[in-house]
Write an enzyme that holds these catalytic residues in place. Structure first.
Site, mmCIF file in Angstrom:
data_model
loop_
_atom_site.group_PDB
_atom_site.id
_atom_site.type_symbol
_atom_site.label_atom_id
_atom_site.label_comp_id
_atom_site.label_asym_id
_atom_site.label_seq_id
_atom_site.Cartn_x
_atom_site.Cartn_y
_atom_site.Cartn_z
ATOM 1 N N GLY A 15 60.080 22.181 6.959
ATOM 2 C CA GLY A 15 61.200 21.828 6.186
ATOM 3 C C GLY A 15 60.958 20.835 5.155
ATOM 4 N N ARG A 76 56.674 28.212 6.447
ATOM 5 C CA ARG A 76 56.181 28.352 7.769
ATOM 6 C C ARG A 76 55.156 29.498 8.124
ATOM 7 N NH1 ARG A 76 62.004 26.281 8.657
ATOM 8 N NH2 ARG A 76 61.569 24.210 9.339
ATOM 9 N N ASP A 107 56.599 17.877 13.167
ATOM 10 C CA ASP A 107 55.852 18.254 14.209
ATOM 11 C C ASP A 107 55.152 19.325 14.217
ATOM 12 O OD1 ASP A 107 58.155 19.104 14.762
ATOM 13 O OD2 ASP A 107 58.256 18.252 16.834
HETATM 14 O O1 F6P Z 1 63.904 19.695 10.294
HETATM 15 C C1 F6P Z 1 64.831 19.508 9.129
HETATM 16 C C2 F6P Z 1 65.824 20.459 9.320
HETATM 17 O O2 F6P Z 1 66.639 20.442 8.078
HETATM 18 C C3 F6P Z 1 66.709 20.159 10.339
HETATM 19 O O3 F6P Z 1 67.561 19.233 10.429
HETATM 20 C C4 F6P Z 1 67.431 21.459 10.691
HETATM 21 O O4 F6P Z 1 67.772 21.802 12.154
HETATM 22 C C5 F6P Z 1 66.549 22.409 10.291
HETATM 23 O O5 F6P Z 1 65.598 21.760 9.775
HETATM 24 C C6 F6P Z 1 67.173 23.475 9.479
HETATM 25 O O6 F6P Z 1 65.968 24.267 9.239
HETATM 26 P P1 F6P Z 1 66.091 25.480 8.174
HETATM 27 O O7 F6P Z 1 66.113 25.200 6.811
HETATM 28 O O8 F6P Z 1 64.839 26.582 8.486
HETATM 29 O O9 F6P Z 1 67.477 26.448 8.482
#
Ligand code: F6P
Length: 328
Positions: A15, A76, A107
């Site tokens: 992210g 990813r 992580d």
């Molecule tokens: O790790 C950052 C984050 O924004 C988290 O706070 C949230 O749970 C997740 O990523 C959302 O992921 P995505 O953008 O893949 O929906």
């Protein structure tokens, strides 16, 4: 400083978070300062596998310190999770003459980098970039401070409408499995209650607390709910529960979502990113590998990347008490 490494690659993965661009800028300029070539790798690990590289000089990163997101894009990569994918990635790095990697991410990014580094003996250095602040080995990850400011700004606005209509608002914030954003923003915005995964308040106590605050003369309330909270109900179910058990308030829900990940980084995040980029590159040039750069007691510190991945970042329990006292 020993300079066996002549070319460093930098990527962002997972992210995005505000401050990633400032970190890229810092990595590129630190390389230029030490006369080391720097290569930007697009779309994280997938970009290594596909050889999506672009040489970056000091001027190529002008005007990005104040920009949210990441100019190198993020992804990813499923391919990088396979041995064959990582082998291909290694071949591409060797072919391009890249001798060390700076990995900016969370992580998941570090786990991938750690496995890769162990398999091929490839030097890697991590910079923690995530709004969640869920990484062991640093008190602050890049983007956390900016996200807090965004959340506080949103709650301030929600409070205007909450108090105009005497409403109770459940505001859901991000943070994945941890409550750093909820707890800090909740205290900063003066929330009546803060629900985080690390502390299970329980539904009964939530109701009691809301009733108490109504009786004490409050006409509106804000409850900040971490997305990973374990109270057993999501924000919409919480609304239904309070609607059914408390006639005193008109209840609304606001899920802040991805706006928390965007925007121009705060000064704190820009400074942190600049410091982390310098430390990451200079550590690689000193022959160090498999570490994550972090902020501990306002000093740059290195934590072995496996510890950063396996360790748990802890919430500041003092803030829970402060929040309780503030809502008296
Ligand atoms: O790790 C950052 C984050 O924004 C988290 O706070 C949230 O749970 C997740 O990523 C959302 O992921 P995505 O953008 O893949 O929906």
């Amino acid at each position: 400083m020993s300079k066996n490494i002549k070319k460093i690659g930098v990527l962002t993965s997972g992210g995005d978070s505000p401050g990633m661009n400032a970190a890229i800028r810092s990595v590129v300029r630190t390389c230029a300062y030490h006369n080391v070539e720097c290569v930007g790798i697009y779309r994280g690990y997938q970009g290594i596998i596909e050889g999506d590289f672009k040489p970056m000089d000091a001027r190529s990163v002008k005007g990005i310190i104040n920009k949210g997101g990441t100019v190198l894009k993020s992804a990813r990569s499923k391919d990088f999770m396979t041995k064959e994918g990582r082998k291909l990635a290694h071949e591409k790095l060797i072919e391009a003459g890249i001798q060390g990697l700076v990995l900016i991410g969370g992580d998941g990014t570090f786990t991938g980098g750690m496995v890769f580094s162990k398999e091929f003996g490839f030097p890697v250095m991590g910079i923690p970039g995530t709004i969640d602040n869920d990484i062991y080995g640093t008190t602050h990850t890049l983007g956390f401070d900016t996200a807090l400011n965004t959340v506080v700004d949103c709650i301030d606005k929600i409070r205007d409408t909450a108090s105009s209509h005497n409403r109770l608002f459940f505001v859901e914030v991000m943070g994945r499995d941890v409550g750093h954003i909820a707890l800090n923003a909740g205290v900063g915005a003066g929330a009546e209650e803060i629900l985080i995964p690390e502390e299970d308040l329980g539904l009964e106590r939530l109701l009691e607390s809301l009733k108490r605050s109504k009786q004490s003369g409050k006409s509106s309330s804000i409850v900040v709910v971490a997305e990973g909270d374990k109270i057993g109900k999501n924000v919409f179910e919480l609304k239904d529960y309070v609607d059914a058990n408390m006639s005193e308030y008109e209840v609304r829900v606001s899920v802040l979502g991805h706006m928390q990940r965007g925007g121009s980084p705060s000064c704190f995040d820009r400074v942190l990113a600049s410091r982390m980029g310098v430390k990451a590159v200079e550590s690689l040039l000193e022959g160090k590998t498999n570490y994550m750069v972090g902020l501990i007691n306002d000093e740059m510190a290195l934590t072995p990347i496996d510890k950063a991945v396996k360790g748990k970042s802890k919430i500041n329990k003092e803030l829970l008490r402060v929040s309780d006292i503030m809502t008296t």
